[in-house]
Design a protein around this motif. Structure first.
Motif, PDB file in Angstrom:
ATOM      1  N   MET E   1       0.815  -1.209   0.000  1.00 36.42           N
ATOM      2  CA  MET E   1       0.000   0.000   0.000  1.00 36.42           C
ATOM      3  C   MET E   1       0.866   1.284   0.000  1.00 36.42           C
ATOM      4  SD  MET E   1      -3.438   0.094   2.280  1.00 36.42           S
ATOM      5  CE  MET E   1      -3.399  -1.711   2.272  1.00 36.42           C
ATOM      6  N   LYS E   3       2.338   4.725  -0.886  1.00 38.86           N
ATOM      7  CA  LYS E   3       1.591   5.870  -1.410  1.00 38.86           C
ATOM      8  C   LYS E   3       2.392   6.604  -2.487  1.00 38.86           C
ATOM      9  CE  LYS E   3      -0.545   6.457   2.978  1.00 38.86           C
ATOM     10  NZ  LYS E   3      -0.265   7.154   4.228  1.00 38.86           N
ATOM     11  N   LEU E   6       2.560  12.920  -3.973  1.00 35.95           N
ATOM     12  CA  LEU E   6       1.989  14.086  -4.646  1.00 35.95           C
ATOM     13  C   LEU E   6       2.693  15.327  -4.128  1.00 35.95           C
ATOM     14  CD1 LEU E   6      -1.833  13.294  -4.237  1.00 35.95           C
ATOM     15  CD2 LEU E   6      -0.462  12.983  -6.299  1.00 35.95           C
ATOM     16  N   ALA E  49      -1.347   6.576 -12.143  1.00 33.16           N
ATOM     17  CA  ALA E  49      -1.065   6.054 -10.797  1.00 33.16           C
ATOM     18  C   ALA E  49      -2.351   5.565 -10.122  1.00 33.16           C
ATOM     19  CB  ALA E  49      -0.420   7.151  -9.951  1.00 33.16           C
ATOM     20  N   GLY E  50      -3.467   5.844 -10.771  1.00 28.84           N
ATOM     21  CA  GLY E  50      -4.742   5.368 -10.220  1.00 28.84           C
ATOM     22  C   GLY E  50      -5.306   6.269  -9.141  1.00 28.84           C
ATOM     23  N   ILE E  51      -4.674   7.409  -8.925  1.00 28.23           N
ATOM     24  CA  ILE E  51      -5.203   8.322  -7.899  1.00 28.23           C
ATOM     25  C   ILE E  51      -6.487   8.973  -8.394  1.00 28.23           C
ATOM     26  CG2 ILE E  51      -4.764  10.557  -6.777  1.00 28.23           C
ATOM     27  CD1 ILE E  51      -2.010   9.583  -6.137  1.00 28.23           C
ATOM     28  N   ILE E  52      -6.453   9.494  -9.620  1.00 32.86           N
ATOM     29  CA  ILE E  52      -7.691   9.962 -10.255  1.00 32.86           C
ATOM     30  C   ILE E  52      -8.272   8.778 -11.019  1.00 32.86           C
ATOM     31  CG2 ILE E  52      -8.697  11.488 -12.002  1.00 32.86           C
ATOM     32  CD1 ILE E  52      -6.490  13.507 -11.429  1.00 32.86           C
ATOM     33  N   LYS E  53      -9.446   8.339 -10.607  1.00 34.03           N
ATOM     34  CA  LYS E  53     -10.049   7.173 -11.261  1.00 34.03           C
ATOM     35  C   LYS E  53     -11.106   7.581 -12.289  1.00 34.03           C
ATOM     36  CE  LYS E  53     -11.362   4.684  -7.706  1.00 34.03           C
ATOM     37  NZ  LYS E  53     -11.790   3.512  -6.929  1.00 34.03           N
ATOM     38  N   MET E 159      -2.016  17.006   3.959  1.00 33.43           N
ATOM     39  CA  MET E 159      -0.883  16.219   3.447  1.00 33.43           C
ATOM     40  C   MET E 159       0.442  16.935   3.654  1.00 33.43           C
ATOM     41  SD  MET E 159      -2.081  14.234   0.083  1.00 33.43           S
ATOM     42  CE  MET E 159      -2.255  12.439   0.125  1.00 33.43           C
TER      43      MET E 159
END
Lengths: 159, 159, 159, 159, 159, 159, 159, 159
Positions: E1, E3, E6, E49-53, E159
């Motif tokens: 997992m 991260k 960003l 990266a799959g962060i925005i789907k 973050m």
């Protein structure tokens, strides 16, 4: 459900027997100023009418090693099995009371056992009856009241 | 919680009294081939030891117009009120049994009433006790079993 | 929450201590063909890193007269009282485990007591803490499993 | 359930071992002003009597990556399957405690897992055991107390 | 997992897209004083990266005649059927969310329907899936909040 | 609750936007063989009618470190506090959905958090709102479905 | 679900019939200063439109010996049996109302019986229907309100 | 609770009125071969005895825009408030039935509303009554049966 008619003499006899089932009929007769034969006849009549169903000894279960009381709610698979399951429950001497109830349980029992381990055995006996789907147990931490005499006196006072 | 030691003669006396609390001591004596005096002494000893606490009449409540049985679960506001609430419950003759229990209820009662309307009154009496927060009622549709004799015999057979 | 890195020697030392916390370091050293000093250093390091927090004796509570185990779910009046209530619970030695939980309870405890009567006292101690609104108790009829060794071995085998 | 008689010396030995299972017997001997041999004999006797069943290491599961604790209530299809299901549960190392309980569950377990996803896997392992009908899970948000030492000290102080 | 990292530019791009997914890249570029190409590259990278789907339209379901929202808890016969049942649930377009959950339900769904009658049809579709044992429905009287934007902003601010 | 009349062109525009909110109007125009201006006008009209309320980015919360989802049922002290409590809930960004519901809860929320510990903090924030009496939490072990696109397509196909 | 349009005259006719279904049309005509024929036509039209479905006598069930009212929640084995079970329930005259419901029950009934014993029989009839898995009963202690007239007047006043 | 004695003629009159409350007395008289005066006298007597309490119109609530039916369980703070709360409930025309019940609710109501939103308003009216602690709502997805005529016929057939 026609009610048997009890008169005042009957009430007074019952009141004395409620307090002590072993009181001699001659004592009752003396107190009520009637003959012992009358007491005998009256009691017989109440027994035949089914109003007096018997008498029971009140023992101290704690002193006899049976201190554990629990209520067990029984869920059946089908209500058509109610009669059969109640007959099986009737064979377990540790179950002293059983009711068909409304609410979430089909049958609701009261059990007396020696201790936690024995209670587990009794609950498992109930669980293993064919037709019993599940049981839920609630344990008594203290029997604070178990007395029908106040009710009996109240009934005869209100009649 | 040291147990009083009952011997075989005691057991046999109890067995006979369990079946009929009114059985004369002379009958017990004859059956067990002992003197009536011995029966008397033994019973007295068991009463003094608190094993025999008394006897109670078994009446047919249906015939007396009290056919309605319900179990009432009581929630208290604070458990520190338990003793006080039990004393108030004890003043209501229609409550025949009360236990401090585990599970969701603080106190669990059995009540007998004349009918639905009377049951409502009895439940409201409990609800109105100071410290009682809420009650939940489960109604008996049939009392299928109410018998401690099988338990008593079983206790003496297993001793 | 960065994880302390344990190497294979650490795992083997832990494996031996898990089985017997009293095993002498010289025995561990012999088995792993390292010096007793190394064992000592490694254990010290794991203690300082907080991985080894101590050791506890496994007693037979039944033999010590504490056979009664129950789980007690606690409802609070306000969750802001959680910390205060947990401090009070911490003062009752019969509560051996307490968790803040999801689901219907705010706090969930495990208690050990001598018997039903003592359990009632312990539950009443919890009930009487300020901020505790209600409790619900579930009684253990048998502790069938209480063993973290299988978990510990599994953790080191999977690492 | 006859209790092994522990004397004052036994209590004091246990008190020291409870605080640190690895304390050398010579330290105990010095403190109690007895010989190390006596300590050895006493501990051996308590082990043979089954009072001391062993010792266990207290690890920080969070640091080992096992931060997730949950309680899982298990419903069985039939209680006759209890023994079989407990044996299967015993094969899952992530289940650290299992009890047969009163109330709505038949068996009540405590599990430790790495995270939500791993917990799901462990719960599914339990769910997939033959005879398990359904499970209900309650998740620990914080283990606020896990300590039997206070209980052990209390037991020996009250003896 | 592990991260994806960003940086601040990514955060600011996301912040603008969260408020309006249709904002032209040239507007983002101007605001952040970078080139539109950079915006394009950054968004592409976050998508890969799959962060925005993806993105979704927010419609007013009430105005479209779908005012009825309910939560449906699903009990399965066996958890081994979970995957199969979820695939069937996935074929019912009126189920917009489904979770595997702890607690009393195995699967927990959110449905949208036209009205009570349509809701009954949708619930019956779920009930009729093989392996579904029972469902329990909780109806929404008002959707008071449905907004992930506050969460997204909070995530990037923290973050 | 009169419904805005959408014609076939509107449906086709919505269908394309549902699949990708960022699709350029010129692409929609080309596909439907209408002018980009018409697309613009139609979308504007649907926005003004409130049918299109906006668009939202679909992020992968797991990758952003927010893997923990739970449903929280809220009990209020008085329903008259509903509006006030919802305003306070609205200030907690980790609550993404909130409904006024039938059944046992007054308000039912969906939350997203980083992990168990963070979830505890979020639940405590809700618990600490004035007027909140108690909460009950159900944890998601897996979000198996979260998709409104199937519903949207189904709506336009059935119109 | 297009609504039949009722005008003011219709409302006034309904208002009078609600208070007394047996009121002669000539009385209504006189009161509203219209012809009896008009009343007749209007009533006929409302009957044909299905707005007036009939009329029912309000009897005193207590005086007729049917004083016992209970609500019975029914759990089905499969919802696909709903229609079949409702047809069987429809054959039991003591069930006066039945609903398909959300929440824990599949079907929810209202029954009227003579007394506890009769209620048991009626509940057993429902329990014995094929496809019925379990029932839960809640007993009415008093019917405090049963009156649709206030609703009817309110509907016509708000139209 | 002495029952008024109905003879066969009374039964036949009631049977006809049950099917149609508006049937003219002359029709009844012709069918039963008695005089209209006799019918009149009999009906009057049954009204005076309180057996016939009135008649009510059966309207199609769906067609009148009141399609939403729900059952609302009410918890009171104190049962001593029951009478007061029932008087307040009686002022809400959308509550058509209310019972004092056993089980978990103190009062159990049936409501009719226009739709989900209106139902929320009605439930909030109940929730806002002084003395009401909490409510729980169960929504009807379909009224499958609402018919007392079968019961009435059954009563007269069994008499």
């Amino acid at each position: 459900m026609a009610k048997f008619k009890l008169d005042d003499i009957d009430h007074q006899i019952l009141e004395m027997l409620i307090d002590n089932t072993r009181v001699p009929f001659t004592d009752i007769a003396k107190k009520l100023v009637i003959s012992a034969g009358t007491v005998h006849v009256r009691v017989k009549k109440m027994e035949e009418a089914g109003i007096i169903k018997g008498s029971s000894l009140t023992l101290d279960y704690k002193k006899l090693g049976y201190a554990f009381i629990a209520y067990v709610g029984v869920f059946l698979q089908k209500t058509s099995q109610t009669k059969f399951v109640l007959e099986r429950i009737n064979e377990i001497p540790y179950v002293t009371v059983a009711h068909i109830t409304t609410g979430k349980f089909n049958v609701f029992c009261k059990i007396r056992a020696k201790n936690t381990e024995h209670a587990k055995d009794v609950i498992f006996m109930i669980d293993d009856i064919e037709g019993v789907y599940r049981t839920e147990t609630m344990i008594s931490l203290e029997e604070s009241l178990n007395d029908k005499k106040r009710l009996m006196h109240s009934i005869f006072n209100n009649m």
